[in-house]
Structure formats: C-alpha cells, structure tokens
Design a protein around this motif. Structure first.
Motif, short mmCIF file in Angstrom:
data_model
loop_
_atom_site.label_atom_id
_atom_site.label_comp_id
_atom_site.label_asym_id
_atom_site.label_seq_id
_atom_site.Cartn_x
_atom_site.Cartn_y
_atom_site.Cartn_z
N ASN A 72 -13.45 -3.40 -11.78
CA ASN A 72 -12.32 -2.64 -11.25
C ASN A 72 -11.71 -3.28 -10.01
OD1 ASN A 72 -12.50 -0.74 -13.30
ND2 ASN A 72 -13.83 0.62 -12.13
N TYR A 73 -12.53 -3.96 -9.24
CA TYR A 73 -12.02 -4.69 -8.07
C TYR A 73 -11.09 -5.82 -8.51
CZ TYR A 73 -12.27 -7.16 -3.54
OH TYR A 73 -11.98 -7.77 -2.35
N ASN A 74 -11.54 -6.58 -9.51
CA ASN A 74 -10.70 -7.66 -10.02
C ASN A 74 -9.40 -7.13 -10.60
OD1 ASN A 74 -12.43 -9.79 -9.35
ND2 ASN A 74 -13.58 -9.63 -11.26
N LYS A 75 -9.48 -6.00 -11.30
CA LYS A 75 -8.29 -5.40 -11.88
C LYS A 75 -7.30 -5.00 -10.78
CE LYS A 75 -6.80 -1.51 -14.78
NZ LYS A 75 -7.27 -0.33 -15.57
N ALA A 76 -7.82 -4.39 -9.71
CA ALA A 76 -6.97 -3.96 -8.61
C ALA A 76 -6.36 -5.17 -7.89
CB ALA A 76 -7.77 -3.11 -7.62
N LEU A 77 -7.15 -6.24 -7.75
CA LEU A 77 -6.62 -7.45 -7.11
C LEU A 77 -5.51 -8.08 -7.95
CD1 LEU A 77 -9.85 -9.19 -5.76
CD2 LEU A 77 -8.14 -7.89 -4.47
N GLU A 78 -5.68 -8.06 -9.27
CA GLU A 78 -4.64 -8.60 -10.14
C GLU A 78 -3.35 -7.79 -10.02
OE1 GLU A 78 -3.98 -9.81 -14.85
OE2 GLU A 78 -5.74 -8.66 -14.25
N GLN A 79 -3.51 -6.47 -9.98
CA GLN A 79 -2.34 -5.61 -9.82
C GLN A 79 -1.69 -5.83 -8.46
OE1 GLN A 79 -4.26 -1.84 -10.54
NE2 GLN A 79 -3.75 -1.87 -12.73
N LEU A 80 -2.51 -6.03 -7.44
CA LEU A 80 -1.98 -6.29 -6.10
C LEU A 80 -1.21 -7.61 -6.08
CD1 LEU A 80 -1.89 -5.49 -3.06
CD2 LEU A 80 -3.93 -6.90 -2.78
N HIS A 81 -1.78 -8.61 -6.70
CA HIS A 81 -1.13 -9.92 -6.80
C HIS A 81 0.26 -9.79 -7.42
CE1 HIS A 81 -0.87 -14.30 -7.43
NE2 HIS A 81 -0.45 -14.03 -8.65
N ASP A 82 0.34 -9.02 -8.50
CA ASP A 82 1.62 -8.83 -9.18
C ASP A 82 2.59 -8.03 -8.32
OD1 ASP A 82 0.61 -10.20 -11.33
OD2 ASP A 82 0.10 -8.41 -12.50
N ALA A 83 2.06 -7.00 -7.64
CA ALA A 83 2.91 -6.15 -6.81
C ALA A 83 3.51 -6.94 -5.65
CB ALA A 83 2.11 -4.96 -6.28
N ILE A 84 2.69 -7.81 -5.04
CA ILE A 84 3.20 -8.64 -3.94
C ILE A 84 4.26 -9.61 -4.46
CG2 ILE A 84 2.57 -10.45 -2.28
CD1 ILE A 84 -0.15 -9.05 -1.99
N ALA A 85 3.99 -10.21 -5.63
CA ALA A 85 4.95 -11.15 -6.21
C ALA A 85 6.28 -10.48 -6.49
CB ALA A 85 4.37 -11.75 -7.49
N GLN A 86 6.22 -9.20 -6.85
CA GLN A 86 7.44 -8.46 -7.18
C GLN A 86 8.06 -7.77 -5.96
OE1 GLN A 86 6.14 -5.78 -10.28
NE2 GLN A 86 5.41 -7.47 -11.58
N GLY A 87 7.38 -7.86 -4.83
CA GLY A 87 7.88 -7.21 -3.63
C GLY A 87 7.83 -5.70 -3.70
N ASP A 88 6.85 -5.18 -4.45
CA ASP A 88 6.72 -3.73 -4.65
C ASP A 88 5.80 -3.14 -3.58
OD1 ASP A 88 6.38 -1.15 -5.52
OD2 ASP A 88 6.04 -1.67 -7.62
N ALA A 89 6.37 -2.79 -2.44
CA ALA A 89 5.59 -2.31 -1.31
C ALA A 89 4.84 -1.01 -1.64
CB ALA A 89 6.48 -2.10 -0.09
N ALA A 90 5.47 -0.13 -2.39
CA ALA A 90 4.84 1.14 -2.74
C ALA A 90 3.57 0.91 -3.56
CB ALA A 90 5.81 2.03 -3.50
N ALA A 91 3.64 -0.01 -4.51
CA ALA A 91 2.47 -0.31 -5.33
C ALA A 91 1.36 -0.95 -4.50
CB ALA A 91 2.86 -1.23 -6.48
N VAL A 92 1.73 -1.80 -3.55
CA VAL A 92 0.75 -2.43 -2.67
C VAL A 92 -0.02 -1.36 -1.89
CG1 VAL A 92 0.44 -3.87 -0.62
CG2 VAL A 92 1.97 -4.62 -2.46
N VAL A 93 0.70 -0.41 -1.34
CA VAL A 93 0.06 0.66 -0.58
C VAL A 93 -0.83 1.52 -1.48
CG1 VAL A 93 0.49 2.77 0.74
CG2 VAL A 93 1.87 0.72 1.17
N LYS A 94 -0.31 1.83 -2.65
CA LYS A 94 -1.06 2.69 -3.60
C LYS A 94 -2.37 2.06 -4.02
CE LYS A 94 -0.47 5.15 -7.98
NZ LYS A 94 0.47 5.41 -9.11
N LEU A 95 -2.44 0.74 -4.09
CA LEU A 95 -3.64 0.05 -4.57
C LEU A 95 -4.74 -0.06 -3.52
CD1 LEU A 95 -1.89 -2.81 -6.54
CD2 LEU A 95 -3.53 -1.18 -7.52
N GLN A 96 -4.44 0.27 -2.27
CA GLN A 96 -5.43 0.07 -1.21
C GLN A 96 -6.70 0.90 -1.41
OE1 GLN A 96 -5.01 -2.49 0.98
NE2 GLN A 96 -3.24 -2.76 -0.37
N SER A 97 -6.57 2.12 -1.92
CA SER A 97 -7.76 2.95 -2.11
C SER A 97 -8.69 2.38 -3.17
CB SER A 97 -7.37 4.39 -2.47
OG SER A 97 -6.63 4.42 -3.69
#
Length: 237
Positions: A72-97
């Motif tokens: 699940n950590y790897n999954k969250a990191l992958e999603q974070l990677h994509d969110a940063i690439a897309q400039g999706d600040a809301a998704a970045v914040v949501k993934l922190q938990s």
C-alpha cells in the motif's frame, strides 16, 4: 528456512536519519523518478523466537501485515508521483494520510525485526556499555525501564507502539508511545528509536489472546539489546 539479513530493495539503514527520509516524499522523489520499496527478509527463521513469540505469529506478521504496508505504501507513492506530475495539489494532500500510515508501518516493522533476536543469538541479554549506563542513569535500573515500558504499552488504547528512544536534544533516554503506525519521528525530530515494541493485536493475539501484558512480559526474552546499543553508540553525542 534460512533467511537473508534484513535488506530492502534499496538498502534502508533504518536509524535516526532514514526513519524521516523514508517518509519524506514529494517533489524530490518526483525529480529522481519513482522508487518502490520491498519487504525486508528477517535475519532469523520464523520459529526462532519461540516460545516467546510463535512461528505462526511471526510468519503472518511478516508475510501478511508488513507486506500489506509495503504494497500500500508503494501504491500511494505511485499515486503521489502521478499527482505531482499532473500538478494536482488536492490529490497530493489527500495522499498524505496513506503515506504516513503505510510508510510508518514499513518503517516501524523494519526496526521491530531488528529489535528481536533468538535467545541462542543473545536475545534477552541485558545491554552493556554506554547504553546500560544510560538506562541506569535515566531510569534507575533495567528493571525500572522494563516496568515503565510494559505499563505504557499495556495502557496504550487501541493499536500502536511503545518506544525506548534517545532524545538527541536533551541527551536523555525517554519512553514514548505512538498511535497506529505513526513512526517515532512524528513525536519529535530529535528522537532516535532504539527499541520499538509493536502492541497491535496482530503482534500477539494468536498466542496471548487479549492479554497484552503477558506478551509484553515475554518479549523481553528475545529483545536484541546489542542492536539497540549499536544505534545508541552511533547516535549519542
């Protein structure tokens, strides 16, 4: 089965510095490219800690619970990677938990496995040298420290961890608890984890049922004080 020494896909020297680094994901991780983590092997067989901790518990704890945190950590990191690439600040914040919970679970368990060792390899032998002196200075005696950790671990509501730590700022040993899978760094950036005891039910229920104090009493028979002493020597001022 013979297991290799505790290693991750990319070596995780999970001491004071790397406990924080493993959770420090963001733009730096994005610029370096996406990195994943893998389940570390144990440095002993699953049944090597018996009778203090059963082989069945160790296998489930390692292969199922720790593996789930890594996945699940790897999954969250992958999603974070994509969110940063897309400039999706809301998704970045949501993934922190999810990153904190699963990354913390990976960090905490990687330390926990090192904190244990079979009796035949020195498990339960009291600390010597500077850590032994520090324990006597800060808590009065080894027995007093064990009593304090056991009391705080037993009193912790729900799931979490109880820690023996070096506070590099005050230069003292302290006992701290963290909830859920929060790593020790969340209680203070100057705290170095020397010893962490998992008090989630998955760590003891199959053997000790709901009697957490019995688990806390017996785990000291397989505590790896040599490892804790090495970390203390490295991190103490």
């Amino acid at each position: 089965m013979a297991l290799r020494a505790l290693v991750a896909r990319k070596s995780l020297g999970l001491g004071f510095q790397s406990e924080a680094k493993i959770l420090a994901v963001g733009s730096a991780a994005h610029s370096r490219g996406f990195q994943t983590f893998s389940l570390p092997d144990l440095p002993y067989d699953y049944g090597a800690l018996e009778p203090a901790i059963s082989g069945e518990i160790m296998q489930l704890h390692h292969q199922k619970h720790h593996q789930t945190y890594v996945t699940n950590y790897n999954k969250a990191l992958e999603q974070l990677h994509d969110a940063i690439a897309q400039g999706d600040a809301a998704a970045v914040v949501k993934l922190q938990s999810a990153i904190k919970f699963n990354g913390g679970g990976h960090v905490n368990h990687s330390i926990f496995w090192k904190n244990l060792t079979p009796v035949s390899h020195g498990g339960g032998e009291p600390p010597h040298g500077s850590l032994g002196w520090a324990i006597d200075t800060n808590f009065g005696s080894m027995e007093a420290l064990v009593q304090k950790i056991n009391a705080e671990g037993a009193a912790l509501q729900g799931s979490g961890w109880v820690w023996l730590a070096l506070d590099k700022e005050s230069k003292k040993l302290v006992v701290e608890t963290t909830a859920n899978q929060d790593p020790l760094v969340t209680k203070g950036p100057t705290l170095v984890p020397l010893l962490g005891i998992d008090v989630w039910e998955h760590a003891y229920y199959l053997q000790y049922k709901n009697v957490r104090p019995d688990y806390l009493k017996n785990i000291w028979k397989v505590i790896n004080w040599k490892y804790a002493g090495e970390v203390y020597e490295k991190e103490s001022p």
